[in-house]
Design an enzyme around this catalytic site. Sequence first.
Site, PDB file in Angstrom:
ATOM      1  N   GLU A 144     -74.905  51.789  87.334  1.00 50.17           N
ATOM      2  CA  GLU A 144     -75.356  52.029  85.961  1.00 50.17           C
ATOM      3  C   GLU A 144     -75.536  50.700  85.250  1.00 50.17           C
ATOM      4  O   GLU A 144     -75.214  49.641  85.801  1.00 50.17           O
ATOM      5  CB  GLU A 144     -74.367  52.929  85.214  1.00 50.17           C
ATOM      6  CG  GLU A 144     -72.985  52.328  85.027  1.00 50.17           C
ATOM      7  CD  GLU A 144     -71.954  53.320  84.469  1.00 50.17           C
ATOM      8  OE1 GLU A 144     -72.110  54.533  84.663  1.00 50.17           O
ATOM      9  OE2 GLU A 144     -70.986  52.852  83.848  1.00 50.17           O
TER      10      GLU A 144
ATOM     11  N   HIS B 156     -69.309  55.222  79.072  1.00 43.86           N
ATOM     12  CA  HIS B 156     -68.370  54.374  79.812  1.00 43.86           C
ATOM     13  C   HIS B 156     -68.171  53.051  79.081  1.00 43.86           C
ATOM     14  O   HIS B 156     -69.125  52.478  78.559  1.00 43.86           O
ATOM     15  CB  HIS B 156     -68.893  54.068  81.222  1.00 43.86           C
ATOM     16  CG  HIS B 156     -68.848  55.246  82.140  1.00 43.86           C
ATOM     17  ND1 HIS B 156     -69.659  55.355  83.234  1.00 43.86           N
ATOM     18  CD2 HIS B 156     -68.104  56.367  82.124  1.00 43.86           C
ATOM     19  CE1 HIS B 156     -69.409  56.492  83.879  1.00 43.86           C
ATOM     20  NE2 HIS B 156     -68.473  57.132  83.199  1.00 43.86           N
TER      21      HIS B 156
END
Lengths: 289, 390
Positions: free
Chosen positions: A209, A247
């Site tokens: 990511e 996150h």
Amino acid sequence: MSILVNKDTKVIVQGFTGGEGTFHAEQCMAYGTQIVGGVTPGKGGQIHLGQPVFNTVKEAVAATGATVSMVFVPPAFVADAVMEAAQAGIELAVVITEGAPVRDMQAAKACAVKNGMMTIGPNCPGIITADECKIGIMPGSIFKKGNVGLISKSGTLTYEGANQVCNEGYGITTAVGIGGDPIIGLSYKQLLQMFQDDAETEAIVMIGEIGGDLEIQAAAYIKENITKPVVAFIAGQSAPAGKRMGHAGAIISGSAGTAKEKMDALSAAGVKVVVSPAEIGKAVKEVLS
Amino acid sequence: MNIHEYQAKQIFAKYGVPTPRGIIANTPDQAVANAGELGGNIWVVKAQIHAGGRGLGGGVKLAKSKEEVRELATEILGMTLVTHQTGPEGKLVQKVYIEEGADIKDELYLSVVLDRAAEMPIIMASTEGGMDIETVAHDTPEKIIKIAVDPAFGFQGFHGRELVFGLGITDKAEQKKMIDFAKKLYTLYMENDAEMIEINPLIKTASGDFLALDGKMGFDDSALGRHPDIEDMRDISEEDPDEREASQYGLSYIALDGEIGCMVNGAGLAMGTMDTINYMGGTPANFLDVGGSANAETVAKGFEIILKNPNVKAIFVNIFGGIVRCDRIANGIIEATKITDVHVPVIVRLDGTNAPEAAEILSNANIANLIVATDLGDGAAKAVAAAKQA
């Protein structure tokens, strides 16, 4: 074969008697994982889920011979728990907890490395070797035994990827959720090498990511060292810069850490990069046939 | 969490990091009174918003009289300041910082940030102060010094020497002042669980003193629990009200400018869903992670927040249940349709834990506008098609 954990792995749980620890330890045992005890300070001597509870990791290791610890303690105590495990001779700590302060993890990781302990996480779904051993919070049923290794920063994308691989008629050797925090334990590089060395693994799925440069480092490593086919997806191609996407580590800082630079680096290293996670299964089929 | 310049300077002062003197003002009257209290005959009026580039945007101005302080404070307070970091909509200025004028001989750059690759903080410094550091890094990377400090051993003498020789500071007294400055900055970075501190510019005065002319600080959200004094510095008006409301329900929400609302479990899958919508020719209206403890109430709240955005033409609910049970999400969707007027098509893909039960709940509920999808690709395609038809 598999990597890191199998049916013989002996596991203790730090934060064993808490709500999360209890629920997931039970699920892991139902999957077949050898949970041989747990640690909750002050509750030593009790029996929980049919297994002994200890006050310290040192005692638990001495009594059970456990080599792996699954960590479920609250965020503020994660570093303490990891360092305790490292100094008690645990070989691998799997840290599920989300929200540990970054400064704490700097110290905890340095301590783990110094003591030769590997760490997975924090802020991760854990690790699973299909049909043998589940140490974490993933739904075990979707991981069918097979020949694809999986490494992912994201929990739900681990499930998505594994599910697609299995729906295409393949399966998983081991799947590792490495976590979405700025500082994590085992990273792509080390795990890619383990899958490269694992006789049963024939292809590797790598899910990354935005944020940081672990995927870029992985690309350079793949180019030099990995001969097995790798399929990759990088989440956050449509994420705006400067915003933290759920996150703690998923943030594009200035012009660094974008999905595009990671995808370009992986493509240049010969990795089959997919633009949507919906394409992971098909891409695995392509590289294996 | 980020704080304002004036708050960062309060923390600097606590640690003995030198700054010009200044006082915060909410009104032009206060601004003038502050100028009087500071004394002197030259002041800087500085807009306080959580974004860089304030000077270029017209939010930082020099006043040579108290009348001018009043004029500038009146102009800046209440203005919507647009900089390269605010986005085109800009940010409303509600406070101005009145600071004594400084005698600038030289402008430097100094910051402390986490180096994720080295897994320790690094001190970054440059002689190119006052410039956009991204531009400096791109055009003249050799002009940026990076010094990693291992927290296990702390700030050592050699760190200081690398810094001052790297910056070309040769005067002994100045070297000592700069090393002391950087060491204090590192200490306050560590002790406060900062994520980043940036001083741009750090100025050298005619008398050879170093001062933090600007100050930007961000903190590790995960560590705020042990810093109540910093948590108190939170300025709610700087945060997006929808993002804030969502976080109170355990939802992680970020508004985007597309047409397809997204409700997903897990940050990675939420980003992956947005990417898939893009890939299929649509545009995501938001990022929304319902988290691991999603229930009927949080799902209903998620719908409410998504539907506040008038651009939303369809909603894609994409759940791969691990800890999250699909039947709970299904009940949440039904609950949401009772509480909120869900007037756009809702595409639902539920997979994983208790997915069959969820499918039955949804098919028995007979909700208009509900489209069931079999997998991620199918769901995204149906959502894009529905948004195009609307």
